[in-house]
Design a protein around this motif. Structure first.
Motif, PDB file in Angstrom:
ATOM      1  N   ASN A  81       1.875  29.113  33.342  1.00 55.03           N
ATOM      2  CA  ASN A  81       3.051  29.216  34.196  1.00 55.03           C
ATOM      3  C   ASN A  81       3.017  28.209  35.332  1.00 55.03           C
ATOM      4  OD1 ASN A  81       4.148  31.230  32.648  1.00 55.03           O
ATOM      5  ND2 ASN A  81       3.422  32.894  33.941  1.00 55.03           N
ATOM      6  N   GLY A  82       1.810  27.802  35.733  1.00 55.38           N
ATOM      7  CA  GLY A  82       1.700  26.818  36.797  1.00 55.38           C
ATOM      8  C   GLY A  82       2.242  25.456  36.412  1.00 55.38           C
ATOM      9  N   LEU A  83       2.269  25.162  35.115  1.00 55.31           N
ATOM     10  CA  LEU A  83       2.795  23.891  34.620  1.00 55.31           C
ATOM     11  C   LEU A  83       4.056  24.088  33.777  1.00 55.31           C
ATOM     12  CD1 LEU A  83      -0.620  22.311  33.549  1.00 55.31           C
ATOM     13  CD2 LEU A  83       0.690  21.794  35.613  1.00 55.31           C
ATOM     14  N   HIS A  84       4.467  25.336  33.607  1.00 57.16           N
ATOM     15  CA  HIS A  84       5.589  25.684  32.730  1.00 57.16           C
ATOM     16  C   HIS A  84       5.382  25.058  31.347  1.00 57.16           C
ATOM     17  CE1 HIS A  84       9.452  27.738  32.518  1.00 57.16           C
ATOM     18  NE2 HIS A  84       9.803  26.831  31.627  1.00 57.16           N
ATOM     19  N   ARG A  85       4.193  25.289  30.815  1.00 57.18           N
ATOM     20  CA  ARG A  85       3.846  24.752  29.499  1.00 57.18           C
ATOM     21  C   ARG A  85       3.199  25.859  28.680  1.00 57.18           C
ATOM     22  NH1 ARG A  85       4.268  20.194  27.127  1.00 57.18           N
ATOM     23  NH2 ARG A  85       2.952  19.671  25.363  1.00 57.18           N
ATOM     24  N   TYR A  86       3.658  26.011  27.433  1.00 61.72           N
ATOM     25  CA  TYR A  86       3.207  27.110  26.582  1.00 61.72           C
ATOM     26  C   TYR A  86       1.808  26.800  26.035  1.00 61.72           C
ATOM     27  CZ  TYR A  86       3.879  30.940  23.213  1.00 61.72           C
ATOM     28  OH  TYR A  86       3.772  32.095  22.489  1.00 61.72           O
ATOM     29  N   ASN A  87       0.815  26.837  26.937  1.00 66.26           N
ATOM     30  CA  ASN A  87      -0.568  26.573  26.549  1.00 66.26           C
ATOM     31  C   ASN A  87      -1.264  27.848  26.091  1.00 66.26           C
ATOM     32  OD1 ASN A  87      -0.713  23.783  27.181  1.00 66.26           O
ATOM     33  ND2 ASN A  87      -0.981  24.259  29.346  1.00 66.26           N
ATOM     34  N   ASN A  88      -2.269  27.683  25.245  1.00 59.76           N
ATOM     35  CA  ASN A  88      -3.213  28.752  24.981  1.00 59.76           C
ATOM     36  C   ASN A  88      -4.250  28.776  26.098  1.00 59.76           C
ATOM     37  OD1 ASN A  88      -2.040  29.639  22.565  1.00 59.76           O
ATOM     38  ND2 ASN A  88      -3.119  28.094  21.378  1.00 59.76           N
ATOM     39  N   SER A  89      -5.153  29.758  26.044  1.00 61.07           N
ATOM     40  CA  SER A  89      -6.145  29.896  27.117  1.00 61.07           C
ATOM     41  C   SER A  89      -7.026  28.667  27.255  1.00 61.07           C
ATOM     42  CB  SER A  89      -7.013  31.134  26.859  1.00 61.07           C
ATOM     43  OG  SER A  89      -6.257  32.320  26.940  1.00 61.07           O
ATOM     44  N   ASP A  90      -7.371  28.040  26.127  1.00 63.89           N
ATOM     45  CA  ASP A  90      -8.306  26.903  26.231  1.00 63.89           C
ATOM     46  C   ASP A  90      -7.681  25.749  27.005  1.00 63.89           C
ATOM     47  OD1 ASP A  90      -6.518  26.397  24.098  1.00 63.89           O
ATOM     48  OD2 ASP A  90      -7.954  25.123  23.050  1.00 63.89           O
ATOM     49  N   HIS A  91      -6.422  25.441  26.732  1.00 64.52           N
ATOM     50  CA  HIS A  91      -5.793  24.341  27.448  1.00 64.52           C
ATOM     51  C   HIS A  91      -5.441  24.728  28.886  1.00 64.52           C
ATOM     52  CE1 HIS A  91      -5.044  22.516  23.347  1.00 64.52           C
ATOM     53  NE2 HIS A  91      -5.654  21.576  24.023  1.00 64.52           N
ATOM     54  N   SER A  92      -5.136  26.000  29.116  1.00 62.65           N
ATOM     55  CA  SER A  92      -4.925  26.439  30.496  1.00 62.65           C
ATOM     56  C   SER A  92      -6.208  26.247  31.306  1.00 62.65           C
ATOM     57  CB  SER A  92      -4.502  27.911  30.520  1.00 62.65           C
ATOM     58  OG  SER A  92      -3.211  28.071  29.979  1.00 62.65           O
ATOM     59  N   MET A  93      -7.336  26.592  30.704  1.00 61.36           N
ATOM     60  CA  MET A  93      -8.613  26.414  31.390  1.00 61.36           C
ATOM     61  C   MET A  93      -8.938  24.935  31.563  1.00 61.36           C
ATOM     62  SD  MET A  93     -10.680  29.531  29.519  1.00 61.36           S
ATOM     63  CE  MET A  93     -12.156  29.504  30.546  1.00 61.36           C
ATOM     64  N   LEU A  94      -8.565  24.126  30.578  1.00 63.05           N
ATOM     65  CA  LEU A  94      -8.824  22.691  30.676  1.00 63.05           C
ATOM     66  C   LEU A  94      -8.038  22.068  31.828  1.00 63.05           C
ATOM     67  CD1 LEU A  94     -10.305  20.277  29.427  1.00 63.05           C
ATOM     68  CD2 LEU A  94      -8.345  19.955  27.905  1.00 63.05           C
TER      69      LEU A  94
END
Length: 520
Positions: A442-455
């Motif tokens: 939500n911080g980037l408004h991008r539908y990331n999975n957990s791994d890319h959110s953590m990256l």
């Protein structure tokens, strides 16, 4: 980078102000953990009483002892980003299970294996529907070469790759159930990100020849999972931050982000002003644009409000008897019911259910906050879930012994027709304050999975501490960050030299009670 291969701890800075992290979900906790690990003062502010965000694990006490654990949304831990994989193992220390994936599509009161299996497709679709699917695909393939059409919307993007018939039968109903808007109003960006690498040809190839080497990311055959659900990872990460001298404050919503002369100088939370060396925020962009002091320009606040989200809720049911199905989850492509997906929690981990005599499932409903489904009373949601379970012939409603509903705010960023323009306006405004860094889904408004959110959090910490210039907005958007990128290793891999913590196989169900370590 592993526990044994960490960078040298940075010397204490003369600036004693902490780094302040907004949000205790996967991205926020990752930022907090890495900052604390490198000897920096850090305060993580979480607005609720539980860490993990939409990846948290709900727990309910069983009447006869033990606990039922419910994963909100279903979180498979699979990545080809080696440093994320190493971090997972570093945190979990042997509590990570290696689990088989099984998913199916429920369509026309039939189950289709997913990933597709050739003979199963032939049997379930039959010759007439197969001819329709093949003919539609060939028509689309010829049409896109002879008279190419701009792929701006999801329906065009998918139809060009699968044909209109398959799009209508499999994609349209489910996608519109998930997003609540016609597929003609959704941008192609979502499909390009979530099902990249998958097409009629690649799916058919996987169906008949297998998905060797997990070449198609959407069709992985196994994944990793914390023994007591994803919440176990976030609770451990919180504990590790605190052990290393950092703070994680619960029930601490941020009401202001203070900016002076293009520098984020602190935040206000619970009436307290906290000075900050930098602010890393996983708050939704629409929230960030509304809480800065001084106030963001009107066009920025309007753009933030224009970034929409899809919410969802899970109705968790405990059912007398054995598991209803062996799948991790089932995608419900039936137009006659509201449920979009059903999880079987024991298939994620045997420790999610306290005994062998009951089944535990999660019925997932996609909605908008404030609509009729979201506002339905909990007991009515339980009755709806029981009714639809029986309507589809998947279970006996009379055997449900317990049920409850859990609502999840802002679960999915919506890629509608205006999102790209609104996002650019907000990005340009944020660029004026380099030490206010947005991370996460939500911080980037991008539908990331957990791994890319953590990256994204990893890259933010590198930029702030090491002066690197990673483009955080490019994570999971450019080739170097894609899971298909051959230069990024990960998954199970060779753990011997790189990480001392192995993956763990789940034992048979009757050996579950032998475990003595609690879910800390």
């Amino acid at each position: 980078m592993t526990e044994n291969e960490t960078r040298p701890t940075a010397p204490a800075s003369e600036d004693s102000r902490p780094y302040v992290v907004l949000g205790g979900g996967p991205a926020g906790l990752t930022a907090g953990y890495l900052l604390a690990k490198r000897g920096e003062r850090v305060i993580v502010l979480e607005s609720t009483d539980q860490v993990g965000g939409i990846a948290r694990t709900e727990v309910r006490r069983a009447p006869n002892g033990g606990e039922y654990r419910f994963d909100l949304g279903g979180h498979r831990f699979f990545t080809k980003v080696r440093e994320v994989d190493d971090l997972w193992l570093e945190i979990m220390k042997g509590e990570f299970l290696l689990r088989p994936r099984q998913s199916r599509i429920y369509w026309r009161r039939k189950f289709l294996q997913y990933p597709l299996e050739g003979m199963d497709v032939l049997k379930k679709l039959g010759p007439v529907d197969l001819m329709r699917a093949g003919g539609s695909y060939l028509y689309a393939a010829v049409k896109t070469k002879v008279r190419p059409q701009p792929e701006e919307t999801l329906d065009v993007w998918v139809s060009n790759r699968f044909g209109r018939w398959l799009f209508t039968q499999f994609f349209k109903t489910y996608t519109e159930k998930v997003w609540g808007v016609p597929t003609s109003e959704l941008r192609a960006d979502w499909a390009a990100q979530r099902i990249k690498g998958l097409s009629f040809f690649s799916a058919a190839k996987a169906a008949f020849l297998g998905n060797k080497g997990n070449e198609i990311r959407s069709l992985i055959g196994e994944f990793h999972y914390p023994r007591f659900g994803p919440g176990q990872m976030w609770e451990r990460m919180k504990s590790d931050i605190e052990t290393r001298g950092g703070e994680v404050r619960m029930n601490a919503p941020v009401t202001r982000v203070l900016i002076r002369d293009g520098v984020a100088t602190g935040v206000i939370a619970g009436g307290e002003t906290i000075e900050a060396k930098a602010v890393i925020s996983s708050l939704p962009l629409g929230v960030t644009t509304r809480i800065t002091d001084p106030e963001a320009p009107a066009e920025v606040r309007d753009a933030g409000r224009g970034l929409r989200y899809r919410d969802f809720l899970t109705v968790s049911l405990v059912i007398d008897g054995r598991d209803l199905f062996p799948d991790n989850w089932i995608y419900i492509h039936e137009p006659g019911v509201k449920v979009g997906r059903i999880q079987n929690f024991r298939s994620w981990s045997p420790w999610m259910v306290p005994n062998d005599d009951e089944a535990s499932i999660g019925m997932e409903y996609f909605c908008f906050e404030g609509d009729s489904l979201w506002n339905m009373k909990d007991e009515d949601l339980v009755e709806l879930a029981k009714s639809e379970l029986g309507q589809m012939g998947l279970g006996d409603p009379s055997k449900v012994t317990m049920g409850f509903a859990t609502r999840v705010h802002k679960a999915y960023p919506v890629y509608d027709g205006e999102y790209a323009r609104n996002l650019e306006v907000v990005k340009e405004w944020l660029a004026q304050t380099p030490n206010l860094v947005q991370v996460g889904r939500n911080g980037l408004h991008r539908y990331n999975n957990s791994d890319h959110s953590m990256l994204t959090a990893m890259r933010a910490v590198d930029n702030l501490l090491d002066g690197t210039r990673h483009d955080i907005w490019a994570v999971n958007a450019e080739a170097e960050y894609h899971e298909e990128d051959g230069s990024s290793t990960g998954g199970q891999g060779d753990r011997n030299a790189a990480n001392p913590y192995p993956y763990r196989e789940a034992p048979p169900l009757n050996e579950r009670e032998a475990a003595t370590e609690s879910a800390s």
